[in-house]
Scaffold this motif. Structure first.
Motif, mmCIF file in Angstrom:
data_model
loop_
_atom_site.group_PDB
_atom_site.id
_atom_site.type_symbol
_atom_site.label_atom_id
_atom_site.label_comp_id
_atom_site.label_asym_id
_atom_site.label_seq_id
_atom_site.Cartn_x
_atom_site.Cartn_y
_atom_site.Cartn_z
ATOM 1 N N PHE A 397 24.987 -10.561 1.646
ATOM 2 C CA PHE A 397 23.881 -9.026 1.899
ATOM 3 C C PHE A 397 23.499 -8.594 0.174
ATOM 4 O O PHE A 397 23.997 -7.992 -0.293
ATOM 5 C CB PHE A 397 24.212 -8.641 2.413
ATOM 6 N N ASP A 398 22.161 -9.106 -0.116
ATOM 7 C CA ASP A 398 21.482 -8.649 -1.182
ATOM 8 C C ASP A 398 20.194 -8.207 -1.025
ATOM 9 O O ASP A 398 20.985 -7.123 -0.411
ATOM 10 C CB ASP A 398 20.779 -10.067 -1.488
ATOM 11 N N ASN A 399 19.035 -8.367 -1.338
ATOM 12 C CA ASN A 399 17.758 -7.554 -0.728
ATOM 13 C C ASN A 399 17.916 -8.033 1.437
ATOM 14 O O ASN A 399 17.669 -7.369 2.086
ATOM 15 C CB ASN A 399 16.988 -8.038 -0.730
ATOM 16 N N THR A 421 18.745 0.236 -7.521
ATOM 17 C CA THR A 421 18.966 1.401 -6.455
ATOM 18 C C THR A 421 18.180 2.611 -6.885
ATOM 19 O O THR A 421 17.962 3.173 -7.816
ATOM 20 C CB THR A 421 20.513 1.729 -6.369
ATOM 21 N N LYS A 422 17.331 3.312 -5.613
ATOM 22 C CA LYS A 422 16.482 4.408 -5.125
ATOM 23 C C LYS A 422 17.728 5.448 -5.255
ATOM 24 O O LYS A 422 17.100 6.268 -6.027
ATOM 25 C CB LYS A 422 15.768 3.924 -4.066
ATOM 26 N N LYS A 427 19.560 0.600 -12.703
ATOM 27 C CA LYS A 427 20.297 -0.405 -12.384
ATOM 28 C C LYS A 427 22.122 -0.841 -11.863
ATOM 29 O O LYS A 427 22.866 -0.535 -12.996
ATOM 30 C CB LYS A 427 20.167 -1.705 -12.953
ATOM 31 N N VAL A 428 22.473 -1.302 -11.191
ATOM 32 C CA VAL A 428 24.158 -0.859 -10.948
ATOM 33 C C VAL A 428 24.260 -2.833 -10.355
ATOM 34 O O VAL A 428 23.786 -3.628 -10.862
ATOM 35 C CB VAL A 428 24.571 -0.684 -9.767
ATOM 36 N N ASP A 429 25.536 -2.833 -10.910
ATOM 37 C CA ASP A 429 26.630 -3.812 -10.620
ATOM 38 C C ASP A 429 27.050 -4.657 -9.340
ATOM 39 O O ASP A 429 27.266 -3.125 -8.411
ATOM 40 C CB ASP A 429 28.337 -3.744 -10.958
ATOM 41 N N VAL A 430 26.604 -5.496 -8.879
ATOM 42 C CA VAL A 430 26.725 -5.770 -7.502
ATOM 43 C C VAL A 430 27.132 -6.846 -7.218
ATOM 44 O O VAL A 430 27.016 -8.065 -7.921
ATOM 45 C CB VAL A 430 25.525 -5.997 -6.821
#
Length: 601
Positions: A397-399, A421-422, A427-430
């Protein structure tokens, strides 16, 4: 009236089932009629009054079963139930597969970087040019009764004009020759009348020998077959991708050959399934034409690939992958139009190929994965996986939720990707599984080739539906040749030229190599323009093929004087009639024959 006559014979109260044999003449069942009626042979029982239908409980109580009178006949086996007809379900377990280690691609070390014209000739060969020449003359005779008498050299000039038109796009063809917008590389090469004649009668096959042929692309098929043979000779990489390409065509003369794909740059046109490297080089392709797409597949190849139980997309992938040379050291990537659990297993069983692809939910083979709602609740970066028979199904699961099937890459090793991320406003690591990174790196080869083709596209709008396909062959030949040239430059650590200069170099060589130059002088009707003197004008040097071909190089004397371009010490009014273009001055004195030395290697 008798009551028995009114109501008919009495019904049997017993619950026994009457048995009727298959042959009514051999009946051994006791007579059920009343004994008083047996003496009257002409007795016909009257019709009974319509009664309401019996209840559901009594409806199937008394049934007539047909049995055979032959007691020795073996009974037929009972029909299989629905449960036994179903195929055995695939067992999926929560287990990852080991990653498949690909060897590094090794290409032959070239001695030197060749000229753009030489790379182009490896794909668009002299055989193809001769074939176009012969069938163009034949088609003109069939249409008008007289031949246009074109030659292979003139077809090369015609290709040169088309390559120029792909870079310098004018609103109409006549604008290249008009006085107000005259373009010398095109207008000085060929007259507009001759260009229109060649464009009108250019042809690639004999129409009178194609009656009853199942091939709906027979008008362009020979050229595609010759071009495909040259593409198969290109050394491939160990990561191949399969995708579809659209060749733009909005006319109606092609019938149902025209397709529609919403997410393509050209939504209307001809569909071509291509296989290529991740670098963008096209190696193989199939022209889609509906039910007769695989008309030329032999029965042996059909059985070897196991195409009977496969869908259209799986058949396309199997046929395109069959031409791969080193199958054991290659991984193929494709999207959800082609992917299925049966395809991944079939490629590995029949061809020894490993593959990766995004897959639709109904083609996973029954993989037990987490639902979309549950993954959305857990948040971005959630991974679920299961495997069966060496094939792993991964859902990430991404967008959105995406599902992939593979027997080459799995989940481990996990890496990370940057996503905005809002909540954190940064930007964060996923977390990201390795199969997704491998798919994103290798899947874009066909799209890259399609993008490069659209940068400088040969103008081929025509009522004849096969001319856009001819323009596509020219453009793919240029793109493939440029990508091979770039690969050789990277091996020898040289700086490559951009695609536009590469295309213009090929066009200039096709126009000038081994050809007599056109008549010198301004064309009639051209308006005289005062020349503007520029400081240090740049010299237009010809390509090597034109400079050293030894055809049509003659010294011409002009009024303008300049420095010799070879010795740099002499002053001369002489220039070459073919490659000078009015700015290349060469000495002709007795001490230094610069004109002769300039045209010798």
């Amino acid at each position: 009236m008798d009551c028995r006559t009114f109501y008919g014979p009495p019904r049997s109260t017993s619950s026994t089932i009457a048995l009727l044999p298959a042959d009514p003449c051999d009946s051994e069942v006791e007579e059920l009629s009343d004994p008083d009626d047996g003496d009257n042979e002409d007795f016909v029982p009257p019709r009974s009054i319509d009664l309401p239908p019996p209840s559901k409980k009594l409806r199937n109580r008394n049934r007539l079963v047909e049995v055979s009178s032959d007691l020795n006949q073996t009974p037929s086996p009972p029909a299989k139930s629905r449960k036994t007809r179903k195929t055995k379900k695939t067992k999926w377990v929560k287990k990852d597969i080991p990653i498949f280690t690909l060897p590094e691609p090794v290409f032959e070390l070239p001695e030197l970087v060749q000229t753009p014209f030489q790379y182009f000739k490896k794909l668009f060969t002299d055989q193809m040019i001769v074939h176009i020449t012969e069938h163009t003359n034949l088609y003109s005779v069939q249409q008008t009764g007289t031949s246009i008498n074109t030659t292979a050299a003139e077809i090369e000039v015609f290709l040169s004009v088309l390559l120029y038109m792909g870079v310098f796009e004018f609103p109409s063809l006549e604008d290249y020759w008009a006085c107000e917008s005259r373009f010398p590389p095109v207008a000085d090469t060929m007259s507009v009348k001759r260009f229109k004649v060649l464009r009108r009668y250019v042809h690639f096959n004999d129409n009178f020998q194609m009656e009853g042929c199942p091939d709906r692309f027979h008008k362009i098929r020979p050229l595609f077959d010759m071009f495909r043979e040259q593409c198969l000779l290109i050394p491939p990489t160990n990561k191949q991708s399969v995708d579809e390409v659209m060749v733009a065509y909005k006319g109606t003369r092609a019938g149902k050959l025209r397709q529609y794909i919403q997410n393509k740059p050209d939504k209307w046109g001809f569909k071509i399934f291509c296989r290529g490297s991740y670098s963008g080089i096209i190696h193989d392709f199939i022209l889609y034409q509906g039910a007769t797409t695989f008309f030329n597949i032999q029965e042996e190849e059909h059985a070897h690939l196991g195409l009977e139980d496969l869908l259209l997309g799986a058949k396309v992938v199997s046929i395109l992958c069959n031409t791969i040379v080193h199958k054991e050291a290659t991984v193929v990537f494709y999207d959800n139009f082609f992917t299925s659990f049966n395809l991944v297993k079939t490629l590995h069983t029949n061809l020894g190929l490993r593959s990766v692809g995004t897959v639709r939910v109904n083609r996973t083979g029954g993989a037990t994965l987490m639902s979309d709602k549950e993954m959305v609740k857990r948040g971005r970066g959630v991974v679920d996986f299961c495997s069966s028979e060496g094939v792993v199904a991964v859902k990430w699961f991404d967008n959105k939720c995406v599902t992939l099937l593979s027997n080459a890459y799995g989940v481990e090793p996990l890496s990370s990707v940057k996503r905005y991320t809002k909540e954190a406003q940064q930007k964060v690591d996923v977390p990201c599984p390795s199969i997704v990174l491998a798919y994103n790196q290798a899947m874009g080869g066909i799209d890259l080739s399609d993008m490069l083709v659209h940068l400088y596209k040969t103008p081929m709008k025509s009522r004849r539906w096969y001319l856009p396909l001819f323009g596509y062959i020219i453009d793919v030949s240029i793109v493939n040749a440029w990508l091979i040239y770039k690969r050789d430059c990277s091996i020898l650590k040289q700086k490559p030229m951009p695609l536009k200069k590469f295309r213009l170099s090929v066009a200039a060589t096709l126009k000038g190599a081994d050809k007599v130059p056109a008549r010198a002088g301004r064309p009639p009707g051209a308006k005289h323009k005062p020349q503007v003197r520029r400081p240090n004008p740049r010299v237009l040097h010809p390509t090597q093929e034109v400079r050293y071909d030894g055809v049509g190089h003659w010294p011409t004397f002009g009024t303008q004087r300049g420095r010799c371009n070879l010795c740099k010490s002499g002053v001369s009014r002489w220039r070459c009639s073919k490659c000078g273009d009015g700015k290349l001055f060469l000495c002709l004195n007795n001490k230094k024959q610069c004109f002769v030395a300039y045209h010798q290697r």
